[in-house]
Scaffold this active site. Structure first.
Site, mmCIF file in Angstrom:
data_model
loop_
_atom_site.group_PDB
_atom_site.id
_atom_site.type_symbol
_atom_site.label_atom_id
_atom_site.label_comp_id
_atom_site.label_asym_id
_atom_site.label_seq_id
_atom_site.Cartn_x
_atom_site.Cartn_y
_atom_site.Cartn_z
ATOM 1 C CD GLU A 63 -2.240 1.329 2.699
ATOM 2 O OE1 GLU A 63 -1.486 2.340 3.326
ATOM 3 O OE2 GLU A 63 -3.429 1.002 3.259
ATOM 4 C CG ASP A 79 -5.341 -2.055 -0.719
ATOM 5 O OD1 ASP A 79 -4.164 -2.673 -0.740
ATOM 6 O OD2 ASP A 79 -5.866 -1.190 -0.164
#
Length: 377
Positions: A65, A126
């Site tokens: 991330e 993500d």
């Protein structure tokens, strides 16, 4: 597709990716715009070789991330040299040298014996979406086709490993390839699905599931946010989205990103208004004179604690999209300056949220209706 261990392929990709940069690196160093808050985070949390470090954790971890956000902000700041350092570290340490053939591990850091290595090799979807997006847009904006190769490879892997067909719904993004389907529940994370990214993928991968996934993202928010507050996690069970069996009905440090992504969605997107309507909770909370809660019970619409300045910054695009000028001004005035952040302890996630919210308000980029990034430069 070549094996990720193929050294010749890795070398070709690395050399090709840097060739356009080498010819112009001097000019870029002179003309690239500087972003003060991004410079502060780099100074406190980004290593010289391109590793974003969460110093609040004992293992001094790096997550995929953090790498994905760093890559995106380097693109926003038109800093090709930094973009390449972040990309190289991510590929070499999280993806066996080639993200086009292997999705990056989500967690790297210091193990119990003091060594540095991958601590959990399960990818995080993500991050995979943000990495693929930054690569595809870097290829387009900087005219570097080698980045397109890596980004397209990532997108193909996401389709193959991280998207499932839910009976009665259609395509949905798993949080990662392993560990999110338990018994009759498929666990999902609403903050992993920014609509602008899905729109861009639909434009470059016309046969993919991205348009349907965008529609299902809004359905997810509508079904799991009865009081307008998004949950951190949810699950699909027996034809409907329900409370997550592991994390429960809590909206906090993951869900805060849902409001930011909703505010950044282009107003021409047909899902722009339905998405904001599904996420009315923070707007009503702020209009009543309260601060955004740190944690919300999404079933009751009641919360506790007060979110930090990163929470306030993340709400800026959301409020701006709804014409809440006074709320925007009040939240902007409450944020620490770049210099105040410089003198404080490093706070990776809070500062990242602030870069998204305040950077958006400063007009450093916009997303077109088809998801293209429109940088200020």
């Amino acid at each position: 597709m070549a094996n990720s261990a193929d050294p010749q392929r890795r070398r070709l990709l690395q050399v090709a990716a840097t060739l356009p940069l080498l010819a112009h690196v001097g000019a870029q160093a002179q003309t690239a715009p500087r972003w003060p808050a991004w410079q502060v985070l780099q100074a406190s949390s980004l290593s010289r070789d391109g590793r974003m470090i969460d110093r609040s954790q004992d293992d001094q971890r790096t997550t995929s991330e953090g790498q994905s956000y760093a890559l995106f902000f380097a693109l926003v700041d038109n800093d090709q040299a930094l973009f390449d350092r972040v990309l190289a570290w991510t590929q070499d340490n999280l993806a066996g040298g080639d993200m086009g053939a292997r999705l990056p591990a989500w967690l790297w850091g210091r193990d119990g014996k003091g060594g540095w290595r991958v601590l959990d090799d399960n990818p995080a979807s993500d991050s995979d979406l943000w990495l693929a997006y930054a690569l595809l847009e870097g290829a387009r904006l900087w005219r570097r086709p080698a980045l397109q190769v890596i980004g397209a490879g990532m997108l193909a892997q996401v389709r193959a490993r991280e998207i499932v067909e839910l009976d009665g719904l259609g395509p949905m993004l798993l949080p990662g390839p392993q560990g999110f389907i338990e018994d009759d529940a498929t666990r999902v994370n609403p903050s992993y699905l920014p609509l602008p990214l899905l729109r861009r993928f639909a434009a470059v991968d016309k046969q993919g599931p991205w348009q349907a996934l965008a529609r299902n993202t809004v359905a997810l928010l509508q079904q799991t946010s009865p009081h307008g507050f998004a949950p951190d996690w949810a699950a699909w069970r027996k034809g409907a989205f329900v409370v997550d069996p592991v994390k429960g009905a809590v909206g906090g440090y993951d869900a805060i990103r849902c409001y930011a992504w909703a505010g950044m969605t282009a107003a021409r997107d047909p899902l722009f208004r339905p998405q904001l309507q599904a996420l009315s909770g923070p707007l009503q909370r702020l209009r009543s004179g309260g601060a955004m809660w740190e944690k919300v019970d999404t079933r009751s619409g009641q919360g506790q604690g007060e979110g930090n300045y990163g929470f306030r910054a993340a709400l800026l695009p959301y409020l701006q999209a709804q014409g809440e000028t006074q709320q925007v001004q009040a939240l902007m005035a409450s944020l620490p300056t770049a210099e105040q952040q410089r003198s404080a302890e490093p706070a990776y996630y809070t500062q990242m949220l602030t870069l998204f919210g305040r950077g958006w308000m400063e007009g450093r980029w916009r997303f077109a209706a088809d998801g293209r990034m429109q940088p200020r430069w």
